[in-house]
Design a protein around this motif. Structure first.
Motif, mmCIF file in Angstrom:
data_model
loop_
_atom_site.group_PDB
_atom_site.id
_atom_site.type_symbol
_atom_site.label_atom_id
_atom_site.label_comp_id
_atom_site.label_asym_id
_atom_site.label_seq_id
_atom_site.Cartn_x
_atom_site.Cartn_y
_atom_site.Cartn_z
ATOM 1 N N LEU A 117 31.597 80.103 7.717
ATOM 2 C CA LEU A 117 32.751 79.428 7.811
ATOM 3 C C LEU A 117 33.154 79.954 9.115
ATOM 4 N N TYR A 118 34.190 80.873 8.680
ATOM 5 C CA TYR A 118 35.416 81.561 9.749
ATOM 6 C C TYR A 118 34.869 81.931 10.830
ATOM 7 N N GLU A 171 33.721 80.113 16.874
ATOM 8 C CA GLU A 171 32.798 80.206 17.785
ATOM 9 C C GLU A 171 33.406 79.201 18.475
ATOM 10 N N LYS A 172 33.160 77.618 18.093
ATOM 11 C CA LYS A 172 33.826 76.341 17.826
ATOM 12 C C LYS A 172 35.497 76.411 19.166
ATOM 13 N N ALA A 173 36.143 77.395 18.251
ATOM 14 C CA ALA A 173 37.096 77.552 19.257
ATOM 15 C C ALA A 173 37.228 78.543 20.143
ATOM 16 N N GLU A 190 35.493 76.487 22.813
ATOM 17 C CA GLU A 190 37.043 74.810 22.908
ATOM 18 C C GLU A 190 37.827 75.658 23.808
ATOM 19 N N HIS A 191 38.378 76.537 23.895
ATOM 20 C CA HIS A 191 39.397 77.566 24.132
ATOM 21 C C HIS A 191 40.848 77.316 23.791
ATOM 22 N N ARG A 192 40.438 76.956 22.420
ATOM 23 C CA ARG A 192 41.175 77.171 21.252
ATOM 24 C C ARG A 192 41.999 77.679 20.787
ATOM 25 N N SER A 193 42.946 78.277 19.591
ATOM 26 C CA SER A 193 43.190 78.860 18.852
ATOM 27 C C SER A 193 42.379 78.504 17.847
ATOM 28 N N ILE A 194 41.863 79.876 16.109
ATOM 29 C CA ILE A 194 40.894 78.964 15.308
ATOM 30 C C ILE A 194 41.969 78.070 14.786
ATOM 31 N N ASN A 195 43.567 78.176 14.779
ATOM 32 C CA ASN A 195 44.448 77.467 13.641
ATOM 33 C C ASN A 195 43.687 76.065 14.555
ATOM 34 N N GLN A 198 41.837 74.628 15.897
ATOM 35 C CA GLN A 198 40.495 74.102 16.108
ATOM 36 C C GLN A 198 40.393 73.515 14.212
ATOM 37 N N LEU A 199 41.058 74.989 13.540
ATOM 38 C CA LEU A 199 40.520 73.985 12.379
ATOM 39 C C LEU A 199 41.651 72.636 12.787
#
Length: 53
Positions: free
Chosen positions: A16-17, A22-24, A27-32, A34-35
């Motif tokens: 899941l992480y 990868e999604k983050a 989307e050019h986001r931090s993992i936080n 994106q979450l």
């Protein structure tokens, strides 16, 4: 007014992480970030499905 933020730690499965990371990246986001985005979208979906009293 800005929403209050809460600091927390969660344990999630490695798969899941990896997906979230990868999604983050895509989307050019931090993992936080994106979450937060994923959970906000899920919350909106859940609220839309809930019957109103």
């Amino acid at each position: 007014m800005k929403d209050e933020e809460v600091r927390s730690q969660f344990r999630i499965p490695a798969v899941l992480y990896a997906w979230l990371r990868e999604k983050a990246r895509q989307e050019h986001r931090s993992i936080n970030g994106q979450l937060t985005s994923e959970l906000t979208e899920r919350m909106k979906q859940a609220q839309h499905k809930e019957p109103t009293p």
